[in-house]
Design a protein around this motif. Sequence first.
Motif, short mmCIF file in Angstrom:
data_model
loop_
_atom_site.label_atom_id
_atom_site.label_comp_id
_atom_site.label_asym_id
_atom_site.label_seq_id
_atom_site.Cartn_x
_atom_site.Cartn_y
_atom_site.Cartn_z
N LEU A 736 49.38 43.01 32.89
CA LEU A 736 48.29 42.08 32.65
C LEU A 736 47.05 42.80 32.12
N ALA A 737 46.95 44.09 32.41
CA ALA A 737 45.72 44.84 32.14
C ALA A 737 45.20 44.70 30.69
N PRO A 738 46.04 44.86 29.67
CA PRO A 738 45.49 44.73 28.31
C PRO A 738 45.03 43.30 28.00
N ILE A 739 45.63 42.34 28.69
CA ILE A 739 45.38 40.94 28.39
C ILE A 739 44.16 40.42 29.14
N ALA A 740 44.11 40.71 30.43
CA ALA A 740 42.99 40.27 31.28
C ALA A 740 42.48 41.51 32.02
N PRO A 741 41.74 42.35 31.30
CA PRO A 741 41.45 43.69 31.82
C PRO A 741 40.56 43.71 33.06
N HIS A 742 39.61 42.78 33.16
CA HIS A 742 38.68 42.88 34.28
C HIS A 742 39.37 42.60 35.61
N ILE A 743 40.09 41.48 35.65
CA ILE A 743 40.75 41.13 36.92
C ILE A 743 41.82 42.18 37.24
N ALA A 744 42.45 42.72 36.21
CA ALA A 744 43.48 43.73 36.46
C ALA A 744 42.87 44.96 37.13
N GLU A 745 41.71 45.38 36.64
CA GLU A 745 41.03 46.53 37.26
C GLU A 745 40.76 46.25 38.74
N GLU A 746 40.25 45.05 38.99
CA GLU A 746 39.84 44.72 40.36
C GLU A 746 41.04 44.67 41.30
N ILE A 747 42.12 44.04 40.87
CA ILE A 747 43.26 43.95 41.79
C ILE A 747 43.98 45.29 41.89
N TRP A 748 43.89 46.08 40.84
CA TRP A 748 44.47 47.42 40.90
C TRP A 748 43.78 48.21 42.00
N ALA A 749 42.45 48.09 42.06
CA ALA A 749 41.69 48.76 43.11
C ALA A 749 42.07 48.18 44.48
N ARG A 750 42.19 46.86 44.54
CA ARG A 750 42.49 46.22 45.82
C ARG A 750 43.91 46.51 46.28
N LEU A 751 44.76 46.91 45.37
CA LEU A 751 46.12 47.30 45.75
C LEU A 751 46.13 48.73 46.28
N GLY A 752 44.94 49.31 46.39
CA GLY A 752 44.85 50.59 47.08
C GLY A 752 44.67 51.79 46.17
N HIS A 753 44.41 51.52 44.86
CA HIS A 753 44.20 52.66 43.97
C HIS A 753 42.73 53.04 44.00
#
Length: 836
Positions: A736-753
């Motif tokens: 999803l990151a290239p398509i919806a980059p902002h939300i992808a960043e946020e959930i990536w962080a929330r997934l523990g990265h």
Amino acid sequence: MTPEKGSAERSAPGSYPFAEIEERWKRRWDELGIFRLDLSSPKPKYYCLDMFPYPSGDLHVGHGRNYIIGDVLVRTKIMDGWNVLSPMGWDAFGLPAENAAIERRIHPAEWTTSNIVKMKRQFHAWGIGFDWSREVASCHPGYYRWTQWLFLKLFERGLAYRGVAPVNWCPSCATVLANEQVVGEGDCERCGTRVVLKELEQWFFRITSYADSLLADLDLLGEWPEKVRIMQRNWIGRSEGAEIEFETEGRAESLTVFTTRIDTLFGATYAVIAPEHPLASWIIGRPGVDAGLVEFIRRLRGTRPERGAADVVKEGRDSGIKVRNPANGEWIPLFVANYVLMEYGTGAIMAVPAHDARDHEFAQSQGLPIRRVIANPSGDPALPYEDAGPMVNSGRFDGLSGDAAKAAVLKELAAGNLARPMVRTRLRDWLISRQRYWGAPIPIIYCGDCGAVPVPESDLPVRLPLDVDFRPKGDSPLARSESFVKAVCPKCGRPARRETDTMDTFVDSSWYFLRYLTPRDETRAFDTETVNHWLPVDQYVGGVEHAILHLLYARFITKALYDMGLVSFREPFQRLFAQGMITKGGVKMSKSKGNVVPPDTLIRRFGADTMRVYTLFIGPSEKDAEWEDRGVEGAHRFLNRVWRFVETYAAKLPPPGTAPRVESAEERVLRRKTHDTIRRARQDAAHFHFNTTVAALMELVNAISDFVADGAREITPRNAAGTVLREALETLTLLLAPIAPHIAEEIWARLGHRAEETVFRTAWPKADEAAMETDTYTLVVQVSGKVRAQIPMRVGATTEEVEHAALSDERVQRHLPDGRARNIFHVKGRLVNIVA
RNA sequence: GCCGGGGUGGCGAAACAGGUAUCCGCGGCAGACUUAAAAUCUGCUGGGCCUCACGGCCCAUGCCGGUUCGAGUCCGGCCCCCGGCACCA
């Protein structure tokens, strides 16, 4: 339901906090400089280029599509390990700035600058990633200095020259118009006044001397849309034929005509010249010439702009002069008619009414003879017959046909110097002079003694003065600036005058892709070595409206620079993607149609990611698409759903880096879906089919939903379900990151990265073939081509096993009258078709 | 006129390379939750017909024909829509 005041400005109810998230991550990208190019990186280079826009002030969602597509590509390539160059700039010279400035009483420079600020803010709001440290604006002296340098280089090689040409003049606006500003049957685009032609001395670029290589090298552009290549091929319009000499009554000089059908020469029953042809001037200058004829020719000359249209009634008059057909010695009448164009060929034709529809139409209306000289192989006697066939009524050539016929006639006439082979193109030289203010001044000085002298390179830029009255009055605005015009001849030092025309803005945009590599270099336009490494552009993205002009000019300039030894590549753009336009109510979005969808309110209400997802989901990128406001809500729902899954399960998952473990059938199914989604996303990305990528991601979310909805299954940091769910959610996030980059960043962080990381420093996923393997599949059973049953089968089942299973199924038996198959077709792993 | 693209549910559309037509979404219908609504969740949703039901049959990718065991996909002939070029000899 009455919406509360201002409700459209607020977030949709139940939304994830996109405003805060988008702001935070945009700032983060700026801090980390993830789009800033590192020229020293060892990674392979990837130059992704969006066509730079004219800074008109506000972009609508239709424009957005272009940049969103480019941005998805850029972000995907970054994740996939490429060193990506993604620059942006402004095609900032041009007419609208002058018009707007006149209306609003501000300077074009000011108007342009404030629009650039606005548009940059919009790009930022959409989350489009550019390396802004490389920004260029064609109206900046640091840029147009090198546009002028380019002019001088072309001038040195004889590729820029001065010549007389008719230009479109609008009497009401008191100005010259570009060809593309003349609409319909020759009306001014702005005020609707019929334009007239004025003969003016102008600067041209000799693009026609590159016609052959521009045509031939289209074959190198296999990764361009076929449509664009065909359009260019047609625009160049190369035709092979011959020039033929017709002896002219009362004149030593013969009339030269151009034809591609020399095999029809015996059928020429008259000849025609354009009203502008020099012979026409000679005719009307003769003593005792018919006054009606003179008046007729003069009138036609004034109608040139609308004469191009095919539906104009053919008009012509006998000139009273006869010319002699060199093939058979026959004297035929010479006409002056409106259907022959001075700009093409020699401005004179031999008319063969039997085999040319236009000549046929004219001959019929004038009662001129029509003589068949080509037989129709099918025997159809209808005329005009325009295809090939054996020559008849042509004396010694009878029976020859096609190329052989042409060659034979040409050979005989050439021997007597009455004809020669000739290639003509539709393409004309590029008229670059503009009697306009807001453009790059042409760096030439006129000296009474030395003529047109180029400004020495060291004196560049020839600055555009800011204190000029630029209102259109019919002259070049720069001519009104005494301080600009006054110059000293670089050759002899005597007082001289500057050229006061500016260059067509297409000159500015024909080389900008070279400037991005060294945008601030004050010593040269571009660095050959760097440019040779980074070009050709790997992927160019833009609208199909530039299929001809811009792309042809940029190709021409590249070829000219190649011949100068300044670049090592012959074509500037390796791959071209032309996105379709977005329509609203079935028509192209435009301010004048009042159907633009402004992105700002949408972003406030749903966020940039939603707009991006919807824009991509709307349909295949290369096709036109209709904008539906309802669809935006669907895209928003999808992102909300993704958000909620992460919110709900993030804390229940094993830590990042835990390998997926499969213990149940459901886990296997989810893993398979996860990896199949990766496979699909990679496949779609190669073709820019992001609509199906989004569909695949929605399917993955549905699969995750099914997986967790099973009440019996608990998700814990320790169980296998947790590992598989983590893998699915992480994969979803990365895809999803290239398509919806902002939300992808946020959930990536929330997934523990780690919060200081960015998802764009993480590799784009690769599918695991093993995870996609299955041990059973659904065998489709057809009887005589109709589906009658679906049977679960073991992967690897033999043909015998498959046939046995199929034939013993009662649904199959029901459709087999005698219970037996006459024939069986087996597509392994898919279906069997039993012929009853 | 020529060149290009297209025509599939109520709508946007999907279908690798001739192999289950209609994925995904929108809209609609029904239900759950709620005092209620919104939001959310679940199910159904091309048309017609048979069946109490389970299930089954027929038709459908612009039209007509062809090739094939099998056609949205390939071939031939048409119709319509969109875009570009348009008297280029």
